[in-house]
Enzyme design. Structure first.
Site, short mmCIF file in Angstrom:
data_model
loop_
_atom_site.label_atom_id
_atom_site.label_comp_id
_atom_site.label_asym_id
_atom_site.label_seq_id
_atom_site.Cartn_x
_atom_site.Cartn_y
_atom_site.Cartn_z
N ARG A 115 0.86 -1.17 0.00
CA ARG A 115 0.00 0.00 0.00
C ARG A 115 0.91 1.23 0.00
O ARG A 115 1.99 1.22 0.58
CB ARG A 115 -0.90 0.02 1.23
N LYS A 169 -2.11 -2.74 7.87
CA LYS A 169 -3.32 -2.32 8.57
C LYS A 169 -3.50 -3.13 9.84
O LYS A 169 -3.21 -4.32 9.88
CB LYS A 169 -4.55 -2.49 7.67
N HIS A 211 -1.73 3.17 -6.53
CA HIS A 211 -2.72 2.11 -6.40
C HIS A 211 -2.79 1.26 -7.66
O HIS A 211 -2.98 0.04 -7.59
CB HIS A 211 -4.08 2.72 -6.09
N ARG A 268 0.00 -1.16 -7.55
CA ARG A 268 -0.31 -2.25 -6.60
C ARG A 268 -1.21 -3.27 -7.27
O ARG A 268 -1.01 -4.49 -7.14
CB ARG A 268 -0.97 -1.67 -5.35
N HIS A 294 -4.30 -8.47 2.69
CA HIS A 294 -5.75 -8.45 2.84
C HIS A 294 -6.15 -9.39 3.98
O HIS A 294 -5.77 -10.57 3.97
CB HIS A 294 -6.45 -8.91 1.55
N TYR A 341 -9.85 -9.73 -8.16
CA TYR A 341 -8.92 -10.14 -9.20
C TYR A 341 -9.32 -11.46 -9.85
O TYR A 341 -8.57 -11.99 -10.68
CB TYR A 341 -7.51 -10.28 -8.62
#
Length: 309
Positions: A158, A182, A254, A257, A280, A289
């Site tokens: 990210r 995250k 982005h 990525r 994720h 995807y």
């Protein structure tokens, strides 16, 4: 459409016009949705004004089966919700049958994906500028941008993770980066030789700058955070894209990525591995995807099945 349903719709539209000042287009949209629902239910012997939750859900299911977009279904439910709230507030009903219904989620648009060829153009241009920049200020910026791009495409970080890397991650020649993502969750991501080389070239020049020893960030800057702002990186990336002969609008951190993830899948990686690399928490996030996997399977069958066209 029964008279009672017709009268209820007219009363509702009159209220929306007189009391809420709804625009004519809004009123016509409400009318179309309510009359369509009323006619469908009337064909099954159900009065719209007396419909229950199951009846409303059935009309939405019919729309979905007929191929209506989630936005159209959500608009229909919104009209019905307003209609039944009106009937409830006026005392014509004792309940709101739409209260426990949820609008269908809008489909997430497929992420923009940059081709392998265009990513190559970006990286080649960044490398060229890093090698040719002579003026010290321009050279440090060019080396930084090259290091950022090589690292981003090699790892799929990210942008916030990338610009916030501590300088310690580049102090060794290890083939992996330890990234804090995250929720303060750590993950290991492999680092390509080209990315490691670009980082080392940048780091050598970075360490020669006054005050560099006191800054804990790999990409230091005069900002509130002390490191490069992601907006600055995004702006520099768009400028690089234009100089590489690409549309500036096609390039962003982005997008790169997404390119990282898509190119891995195109070359045989599985979705779980890509999920882990991207950080994720839920596989459902990575499933945007799946179209890449579908294209890969279709190509595989087309090329290798004996009876394929």
């Amino acid at each position: 459409m029964t008279m009672r349903a017709s009268l209820a719709i007219e009363n509702f539209l009159e209220m929306m016009s007189a009391e809420r000042g709804a625009a004519q287009n809004t009123l016509e949209s409400y009318r179309r949705d309510l009359e369509a629902a009323a006619e469908e239910l009337a064909a099954k012997g159900v009065n719209l004004a007396e419909a229950e939750t199951g009846h409303i859900r059935m009309t939405l299911d019919t729309m979905a089966a007929q191929g209506f977009a989630p936005t159209s279904q959500a608009r229909r439910l919104s009209a019905l919700r307003q209609f039944f709230r009106f009937l409830y507030s006026e005392g014509f009903r004792q309940d709101d049958p739409t209260g426990i219904l949820y609008a269908p989620k809008k489909q997430k648009p497929l992420p923009k994906i940059m081709s392998v060829e265009n990513v190559g153009k970006l990286l080649d241009r960044a490398a060229l500028e890093a090698n040719e920049a002579a003026e010290p200020g321009e050279r440090i910026k060019a080396l930084r941008l090259h290091a950022l791009l090589e690292t981003l495409y090699a790892t799929g970080l990210r942008v916030s993770e990338l610009v916030g890397l501590p300088v310690t991650v580049a102090r060794t020649d290890h083939r992996f980066l330890l990234v804090r993502g995250k929720g303060s969750k750590d993950r290991m991501v492999p680092l390509s030789r080209k990315a490691r080389d670009a980082l080392q070239k940048f780091l050598t020049l970075r360490d020669s700058l006054p005050g560099s020893d006191d800054n804990p960030w790999l990409f230091p800057a005069f900002s509130e955070s002390g490191h490069l702002a992601r907006q600055v990186f995004a702006r520099e990336l768009k400028g690089l894209a234009a100089r590489a002969g690409l549309a500036a609008s096609s390039a962003s951190p982005h997008v790169l990525r997404h390119a990282f993830a898509s190119h891995l899948l195109q070359n045989g990686a599985d979705l779980r591995t890509v999920q882990q690399l991207l950080g994720h928490a839920d596989i459902s996030t990575t499933q945007i995807y799946t179209h890449v996997l579908e294209e890969r399977l279709h190509k595989l069958v087309s090329e290798h099945h004996p009876l394929a066209d």
